[in-house]
Structures are given as C-alpha cells and as structure tokens.
Design an enzyme around this catalytic site. Sequence first.
Site, PDB file in Angstrom:
ATOM      1  N   HIS A  16       3.137 -27.369  23.352  1.00  0.00           N
ATOM      2  CA  HIS A  16       4.131 -27.939  22.345  1.00  0.00           C
ATOM      3  C   HIS A  16       4.803 -26.915  21.461  1.00  0.00           C
ATOM      4  CE1 HIS A  16       5.524 -29.956  18.509  1.00  0.00           C
ATOM      5  NE2 HIS A  16       6.112 -30.609  19.411  1.00  0.00           N
ATOM      6  N   GLU A  22       7.312 -25.296  23.848  1.00  0.00           N
ATOM      7  CA  GLU A  22       8.416 -26.159  24.214  1.00  0.00           C
ATOM      8  C   GLU A  22       9.590 -25.825  22.840  1.00  0.00           C
ATOM      9  OE1 GLU A  22       9.669 -30.248  22.212  1.00  0.00           O
ATOM     10  OE2 GLU A  22       7.902 -30.440  23.467  1.00  0.00           O
ATOM     11  N   HIS A  23       9.148 -25.700  21.782  1.00  0.00           N
ATOM     12  CA  HIS A  23      10.027 -25.555  20.524  1.00  0.00           C
ATOM     13  C   HIS A  23      10.686 -24.171  20.883  1.00  0.00           C
ATOM     14  CE1 HIS A  23       9.306 -28.622  17.234  1.00  0.00           C
ATOM     15  NE2 HIS A  23       8.653 -29.034  18.330  1.00  0.00           N
ATOM     16  N   GLU A  47       6.025 -30.726  11.577  1.00  0.00           N
ATOM     17  CA  GLU A  47       6.020 -31.886  12.420  1.00  0.00           C
ATOM     18  C   GLU A  47       4.707 -32.805  12.512  1.00  0.00           C
ATOM     19  OE1 GLU A  47       6.974 -33.013  17.190  1.00  0.00           O
ATOM     20  OE2 GLU A  47       7.614 -31.198  16.292  1.00  0.00           O
TER      21      GLU A  47
END
Length: 448
Positions: free
Chosen positions: A72, A75-76, A152
């Site tokens: 993840h 991905e950012h 997040e």
Amino acid sequence: MAHRIFTLIAILFWSTSHVGAMEVPENLSQFELDNGLKIIVIENHRAPIVNHTLWYDVGASDDPPGKSGLTHFVEHLMFEGTKNTEAGEFDNRIKLMGGFNNAFTNQEGSGYTVEVSTEYLEQVMELEADRMVNLTFKPELVLRERDVILEERKQRVDSSPSSLLREQLSATLFQNHPYGIPTIGWEHEMRSLTLEDAKSFYKKYYHPKNATLVVSGDVYPDQVLELAKKYYGHLESPDDFEKRPKLLEPPHMAERRVLFRDPRVSAEYVFRKYYVPTEIASDEENLAAIAVMVEVLGGSGITSVLGEKLTVEEKIATYTGAGFIGDVTRPVVINMYVVPAQGVSLEEAEAKMDEVIAGFLEEGVDKDHLDRIKKQIKYSRIYAQDDAKNAAMEYGHGFVNGLTVEQTAAWTGQLLNTDEESVMEAAEILLSKNNSVTGWLLKEVTEQ
C-alpha cells in the site's frame, strides 16, 4: 454500518470462478507482449470513453514479514513523481483531460485505473508506462507519504470501532495465511518502513511480466495493441522473477471468540466470519453454490432469510446481513452480522442468528426466493456490462487472483446453474463453528 456487506455486484466481480469451457465474449481480445505484459481489450462503443486499468500481481499478501503495509505504501509513492514528471503531476494531467483516476491495493493485487475521453488514451498510456519503471523515490516525499498512510490508518481503522473489530476477527480467523494481516498494515510496522524497502519492493514487482493491462471502452484491439507496443513494449522484466508461493491454512479445530470493547461504540452488534476449507472452496461448483447461498441467507436485506426472520417477523434486529469474499484460488470467508434492536442483548441476538441458520438448514431454500436471487444476478450482470470500469475491474481482479479470462467470463453462468440441492449442501459449512470466529462489538462504559 452498511445494511449489506456485499452486493450482487460483489458476487459478480469480486469473486470470480468458472464452469466448464465458456467462450470468451466476442468483444474481448487478448494479447501478450514479448516482455510478458498481458493485455485485455474489451470493446464498448456506446460512448466515447475508455478505461485504462493497469494491474500488478502484487498485494498485501506479498508484504515481507515485519513490513506490513509495504504494498500500500508503494501504491502511494506511484503518484510522487518520476524521472519525467513531478510529484502530483499525474493527477493534475488527468484532471486537465477531464478524466478520473484512482488506485487501490488489496490482499492479492494493486491496480491503477484511469477513465478519460477516448482521444486521451495515448497520453494515459505514456504516463502509466513511465511510472512503471521511472519512480524517483525522493527521500523527503517518501517520508511524507509514510506519514500519510499512518494518518490514513488512523482515519479508516483506528477511529472506527467496527473496523478495529473486523481487523481483530481476521487476525484471529487466519492461523497461517497472510490474510490475517491488514492490507493497510500494523501501525508499528508501518512506522518502520524505509526508502530502501520501497525501492527494492518496486524493483521486484513493478515490471511488465508481473502486470496486466485492461483497456475497456470505445477502442479497437489493434489500436490498443499498437499503443501498448509503443509505450510498454520496450520496458524490461527481470529474468529471475518468481511469484510468491501460495500458503494454506491448517485445519481449524476450535471455535474462537472476540469481545471488543470501546467507549466510542454507538451500536453494538454480532459479527461472525466462517473460513471455508480449501478442499471445498477450490471447487468451482461449490463456490458458486456458496455465493448464492450467502445471498439467499443474508445478502438481500429484509427479503433475505435473516432479514425476514429477525427484522420483519421477530423484530429483534435493526439490521442483518451476510456476504462472502474469495474464489477458487484464494481463501474464502463468509461474513454474517446482526445488529440487535433496542433492549435485545448480544447474547440473544447471536442465539437468534444461530436459530435462523439451523432453521434454514432444516427447512431448505425456498424455490421462489432462489429464482428471484438468480434473476437479480442475471440482470445485474447485464447492466454491469455497459460500464467500462466494471469490465476492467472484473477481468483485472481475475488476473491478480490467478484466473484466466475464460474462468472469469464463465462465473455468471455458474451462478445461474446453481440449484436448491447445491445451495443446501453449501449451507452445511455453517454447521461447524470450528471454522468460525464470532465477535461482539460492545460499548465500554467508563467511570465518570
């Protein structure tokens, strides 16, 4: 909490399987470039729109031990600039095209989707090919994005008692498989992620051999193939790349329970997860029967068995629901919940849920109800075919889960071929609580 955990669209697209040898749809074409990039083109000429979704066969299950959340995190970082673009430029250029873009990570894969007017397809392909190999990983931006994913997690998980309960349930359900680790990661491990972690992970997994490009909409196969060769064809893949081995769960031999207390809880409820053993879930016909059984039992609101019994007739629940996730190549989990009405205890709500399940197993499925569910599946599928993004999601999910285009295309037919007998055989999974974990979300009363 949403009234339904999974919708019919989820049944159709998030869990894909196959039956027999169904033909690939006439509007679908497949290619593979010399460097290993797989390409799927789905024609839909109803509107001058195209969806370009690039899928990488790398998900949270690939996070190295002790580095949960790394997939993840990368991905950012895909939006933080390349040798040819500045941080944030990708988003800005898509906006200038009047388009939409998004990215997502799940346990099995990562996806990057862009939807624009057809005239901008070439520009989108150029941008995506660039960030497949040219990320710059500027140290200050990497550290900033690590703070972003930590924030997040706070917003999506730590601030929500429901999310924390479900996280604990998954961690308790899986004894060996990485699905017990949250996709977003454990906070203490996320804090330790480094620049070098991200760079090495990106180098290992982001290349043509580990990717599938799905282009859906107002395009033609030859047009897409020509552009793909131009922008992706020269990119290299490592010769020694190997995909991760698939881990299996051992037999589950004991029922488990989780009591989660939090003063922020506004509505207490019961939530249960059933793990479906691999020897059952890996059979396509069994999986289709499970999908339909879950929809009948709790997937259609107050018209489902749980909803009709507990919400409409007995009025002991305000909401009920059931759903499932998984397919023949990865773990299958059935989810079920009951939110009790005011004055009804969680103990009573759980007992009533078990009572309804037992009654369903004894009485069987109502044929009219089953026919209605199958009709909903059929027409939901027809409507979904008209959406370019849905098509790209459907076949992309199949790819990262190890399924062929033929398998993905056949899933709806398998669902529609399910009969009463197979549905009830699937329901026998619910007899063994050894394969389950039951959670109670409780409001913690603090002393004043």
